[in-house]
Design a protein around this motif. Sequence first.
Motif, short mmCIF file in Angstrom:
data_model
loop_
_atom_site.label_atom_id
_atom_site.label_comp_id
_atom_site.label_asym_id
_atom_site.label_seq_id
_atom_site.Cartn_x
_atom_site.Cartn_y
_atom_site.Cartn_z
N CYS A 196 0.80 -1.23 0.00
CA CYS A 196 0.00 0.00 0.00
C CYS A 196 0.83 1.28 0.00
N GLY A 197 2.06 1.23 0.36
CA GLY A 197 2.87 2.44 0.47
C GLY A 197 2.86 2.95 1.89
N SER A 198 3.91 3.57 2.31
CA SER A 198 4.08 3.96 3.72
C SER A 198 3.23 5.15 4.14
N ASN A 199 2.70 5.93 3.20
CA ASN A 199 1.96 7.13 3.57
C ASN A 199 0.44 7.00 3.49
N PHE A 200 -0.07 5.81 3.24
CA PHE A 200 -1.51 5.57 3.22
C PHE A 200 -2.03 5.61 4.65
N LEU A 201 -3.13 6.36 4.89
CA LEU A 201 -3.64 6.56 6.24
C LEU A 201 -5.16 6.54 6.26
N VAL A 202 -5.73 5.74 7.15
CA VAL A 202 -7.17 5.76 7.42
C VAL A 202 -7.30 6.37 8.81
N ASP A 203 -7.78 7.60 8.87
CA ASP A 203 -7.86 8.37 10.12
C ASP A 203 -9.32 8.65 10.44
N GLN A 204 -9.97 7.69 11.09
CA GLN A 204 -11.39 7.85 11.40
C GLN A 204 -11.64 8.95 12.42
N GLU A 205 -10.72 9.14 13.33
CA GLU A 205 -10.89 10.18 14.35
C GLU A 205 -11.06 11.55 13.72
N ASN A 206 -10.26 11.85 12.69
CA ASN A 206 -10.33 13.13 11.99
C ASN A 206 -11.13 13.05 10.70
N LYS A 207 -11.79 11.92 10.50
CA LYS A 207 -12.67 11.68 9.36
C LYS A 207 -11.99 12.00 8.03
N ARG A 208 -10.89 11.25 7.78
CA ARG A 208 -10.19 11.41 6.50
C ARG A 208 -9.44 10.13 6.15
N VAL A 209 -9.28 9.92 4.86
CA VAL A 209 -8.42 8.88 4.32
C VAL A 209 -7.41 9.58 3.43
N VAL A 210 -6.14 9.28 3.64
CA VAL A 210 -5.07 9.92 2.89
C VAL A 210 -4.42 8.89 1.97
N PHE A 211 -4.42 9.19 0.69
CA PHE A 211 -3.70 8.40 -0.30
C PHE A 211 -2.51 9.26 -0.73
N ASP A 212 -1.32 8.87 -0.35
CA ASP A 212 -0.11 9.62 -0.67
C ASP A 212 0.89 8.65 -1.27
N ASN A 213 0.92 8.64 -2.60
CA ASN A 213 1.76 7.68 -3.32
C ASN A 213 1.39 6.25 -2.90
#
Length: 179
Positions: A142-159
């Motif tokens: 998935c890559g090291s910068n993929f983030l599922v942040d439910q607390e802040n209600k965001r999903v980050v796709f970074d490379n």
Amino acid sequence: MAYLKKYFSIFSLFILLFVACSSDSNSNEDVANAKGVITLSGEETSILGNSLNVANAVEGLYQTGTGKSVTLLHKSIGVDSNGEINPTEASFTNSFIIVTAQFESGDNASVHKAISMTIIKNGEEYLFTCTAIEGENVDDDCGSNFLVDQENKRVVFDNTTVINTDSGKVLTMDGIITW
């Protein structure tokens, strides 16, 4: 509609097979309109296009069996007040479903991060996946910068990288989805 639900269920099960979570106290469903665009790059963008516009996000157990997941949906796939996905006729021609999950060490999961994605383009399905196992470096991580942040209600796709399950080709995703 049953066809799309069938594939969503298959991909949800795929994540669960790799996750093998124990209990999860987060049973609260959270369905919301989402904002954000995922930019795509890779060999298959000539077929799939260069972006995915996310319209809805669903958190919780109902869709995937784990409260640690967030499902991102195309505008042609609605979600009712019970959290049930309701595809339209248009979703069988051009749409997508992206199931994302991220687990902490205390979650008793066999993976750290996972993505299971179906993109339907001109009626043809393209299936993508990635799993990240803590401490392992593999091609489909998935890559090291993929983030599922439910607390802040965001999903980050970074490379963030996913692999086509049929062709083995890598698709790279960038963007921030909020809800």
